[in-house]
Design a protein around this motif. Structure first.
Motif, PDB file in Angstrom:
ATOM      1  N   ILE A  31       0.839  -1.273  -0.065  1.00 16.01           N
ATOM      2  CA  ILE A  31      -0.127  -0.194  -0.226  1.00 16.01           C
ATOM      3  C   ILE A  31       1.075   1.582   0.094  1.00 16.01           C
ATOM      4  N   ALA A  32       0.463   2.430  -0.532  1.00 12.37           N
ATOM      5  CA  ALA A  32       0.836   3.255  -0.483  1.00 12.37           C
ATOM      6  C   ALA A  32       0.754   4.839  -0.490  1.00 12.37           C
ATOM      7  N   VAL A  33       0.241   5.651  -0.164  1.00 14.83           N
ATOM      8  CA  VAL A  33      -0.241   6.824   0.196  1.00 14.83           C
ATOM      9  C   VAL A  33       0.646   7.809  -0.811  1.00 14.83           C
ATOM     10  N   GLY A  34       0.380   8.798  -1.363  1.00 16.72           N
ATOM     11  CA  GLY A  34       0.981  10.271  -2.080  1.00 16.72           C
ATOM     12  C   GLY A  34       2.028   9.702  -2.712  1.00 16.72           C
ATOM     13  N   GLY A  35       1.989   8.046  -3.447  1.00 21.60           N
ATOM     14  CA  GLY A  35       3.238   7.296  -3.900  1.00 21.60           C
ATOM     15  C   GLY A  35       4.161   6.363  -2.772  1.00 21.60           C
ATOM     16  N   ARG A  36       4.125   7.392  -1.916  1.00 20.67           N
ATOM     17  CA  ARG A  36       4.917   6.285  -0.279  1.00 20.67           C
ATOM     18  C   ARG A  36       4.284   4.860  -0.021  1.00 20.67           C
ATOM     19  N   PRO A  37       5.452   4.244   0.094  1.00 22.85           N
ATOM     20  CA  PRO A  37       5.071   3.277   0.728  1.00 22.85           C
ATOM     21  C   PRO A  37       4.605   3.196   2.600  1.00 22.85           C
ATOM     22  N   VAL A  38       3.348   2.556   3.128  1.00 26.48           N
ATOM     23  CA  VAL A  38       3.154   2.756   3.972  1.00 26.48           C
ATOM     24  C   VAL A  38       3.243   1.288   5.144  1.00 26.48           C
ATOM     25  N   TYR A  39       4.080   1.905   6.587  1.00 25.24           N
ATOM     26  CA  TYR A  39       3.940   0.157   6.872  1.00 25.24           C
ATOM     27  C   TYR A  39       3.593   0.810   8.019  1.00 25.24           C
ATOM     28  N   ARG A  40       3.285  -0.050   9.251  1.00 27.36           N
ATOM     29  CA  ARG A  40       2.200  -0.729  10.423  1.00 27.36           C
ATOM     30  C   ARG A  40       3.370  -0.727  11.006  1.00 27.36           C
ATOM     31  N   PHE A  41       3.973   0.378  12.252  1.00 24.67           N
ATOM     32  CA  PHE A  41       4.593   0.120  13.503  1.00 24.67           C
ATOM     33  C   PHE A  41       4.582  -0.755  14.239  1.00 24.67           C
ATOM     34  N   SER A  42       5.041  -1.772  15.188  1.00 22.21           N
ATOM     35  CA  SER A  42       4.520  -2.471  15.645  1.00 22.21           C
ATOM     36  C   SER A  42       4.872  -2.059  17.404  1.00 22.21           C
ATOM     37  N   GLY A  43       5.245  -1.204  17.344  1.00 26.28           N
ATOM     38  CA  GLY A  43       4.839  -0.107  18.658  1.00 26.28           C
ATOM     39  C   GLY A  43       3.722   0.455  19.134  1.00 26.28           C
ATOM     40  N   ASP A  44       2.450   0.641  17.676  1.00 25.55           N
ATOM     41  CA  ASP A  44       1.592   1.475  18.048  1.00 25.55           C
ATOM     42  C   ASP A  44       0.600   0.534  17.792  1.00 25.55           C
ATOM     43  N   SER A  45      -0.508   1.235  18.720  1.00 25.37           N
ATOM     44  CA  SER A  45      -1.857  -0.156  18.585  1.00 25.37           C
ATOM     45  C   SER A  45      -2.893   0.496  18.295  1.00 25.37           C
ATOM     46  N   ARG A  46      -3.061   1.863  18.559  1.00 22.02           N
ATOM     47  CA  ARG A  46      -4.539   2.608  18.155  1.00 22.02           C
ATOM     48  C   ARG A  46      -4.371   3.236  17.006  1.00 22.02           C
ATOM     49  N   PRO A  47      -5.242   4.261  16.323  1.00 25.03           N
ATOM     50  CA  PRO A  47      -4.961   4.487  15.516  1.00 25.03           C
ATOM     51  C   PRO A  47      -5.253   6.009  15.733  1.00 25.03           C
ATOM     52  N   GLY A  48      -3.317   6.694  15.068  1.00 28.13           N
ATOM     53  CA  GLY A  48      -3.123   8.040  15.802  1.00 28.13           C
ATOM     54  C   GLY A  48      -1.784   7.827  16.098  1.00 28.13           C
ATOM     55  N   ASP A  49      -1.553   6.753  17.167  1.00 31.56           N
ATOM     56  CA  ASP A  49      -0.258   6.491  17.687  1.00 31.56           C
ATOM     57  C   ASP A  49       1.284   6.800  16.678  1.00 31.56           C
ATOM     58  N   LEU A  50       2.019   7.700  17.186  1.00 33.28           N
ATOM     59  CA  LEU A  50       3.362   7.774  16.314  1.00 33.28           C
ATOM     60  C   LEU A  50       4.077   7.411  17.198  1.00 33.28           C
ATOM     61  N   ASN A  51       4.115   6.125  17.663  1.00 31.87           N
ATOM     62  CA  ASN A  51       4.982   5.831  18.412  1.00 31.87           C
ATOM     63  C   ASN A  51       6.784   6.152  17.484  1.00 31.87           C
ATOM     64  N   GLY A  52       6.802   5.328  16.132  1.00 37.85           N
ATOM     65  CA  GLY A  52       7.694   4.699  15.396  1.00 37.85           C
ATOM     66  C   GLY A  52       8.335   5.719  15.126  1.00 37.85           C
ATOM     67  N   GLN A  53       7.417   7.317  15.010  1.00 35.54           N
ATOM     68  CA  GLN A  53       7.258   8.412  14.651  1.00 35.54           C
ATOM     69  C   GLN A  53       9.051   9.112  14.824  1.00 35.54           C
ATOM     70  N   GLY A  54      10.072   8.991  13.674  1.00 38.76           N
ATOM     71  CA  GLY A  54      11.537   9.769  13.032  1.00 38.76           C
ATOM     72  C   GLY A  54      12.149   7.981  13.927  1.00 38.76           C
ATOM     73  N   VAL A  55      11.633   6.975  14.405  1.00 33.00           N
ATOM     74  CA  VAL A  55      12.994   6.155  14.870  1.00 33.00           C
ATOM     75  C   VAL A  55      14.340   5.817  13.562  1.00 33.00           C
ATOM     76  N   GLY A  56      15.651   5.996  13.743  1.00 30.11           N
ATOM     77  CA  GLY A  56      16.554   5.620  13.251  1.00 30.11           C
ATOM     78  C   GLY A  56      16.333   6.655  12.271  1.00 30.11           C
ATOM     79  N   GLY A  57      15.949   8.004  12.245  1.00 29.58           N
ATOM     80  CA  GLY A  57      15.865   8.631  12.091  1.00 29.58           C
ATOM     81  C   GLY A  57      15.859   8.452  10.251  1.00 29.58           C
ATOM     82  N   THR A  58      14.482   7.437   9.924  1.00 24.46           N
ATOM     83  CA  THR A  58      14.311   6.759   8.971  1.00 24.46           C
ATOM     84  C   THR A  58      12.589   6.904   8.959  1.00 24.46           C
TER      85      THR A  58
END
Length: 71
Positions: A31-58
């Motif tokens: 799945i892609a949004v705006g041409g960018r691939p979308v992944y689910r961060f394993s540390g997120d459990s609810r819609p709106g969670d951003l626990n993976g934001q900026g992890v590893g600068g990637t």
């Protein structure tokens, strides 16, 4: 997040014209949004969670147009 080829994807709050898919090097359809691939961060459990934001600068949360979300 992968889907079956030809599958339909509905993302709440995202313009359907921004939703698409790309074929990965392993042959799966991603799945892609705006041409960018979308992944689910394993540390997120609810819609709106951003626990993976900026992890590893990637890894960054994606907004409804495919751009980086801000927290």
């Amino acid at each position: 997040m992968t889907i079956e080829e030809g599958g339909n994807v509905y993302l709440a709050g995202v313009n359907p014209k921004e939703v698409g898919a790309i074929r990965r090097t392993d042959g799966q359809v991603q799945i892609a949004v705006g041409g960018r691939p979308v992944y689910r961060f394993s540390g997120d459990s609810r819609p709106g969670d951003l626990n993976g934001q900026g992890v590893g600068g990637t890894w960054f949360a994606v907004g409804p147009t495919g751009h980086k979300a801000t927290n």
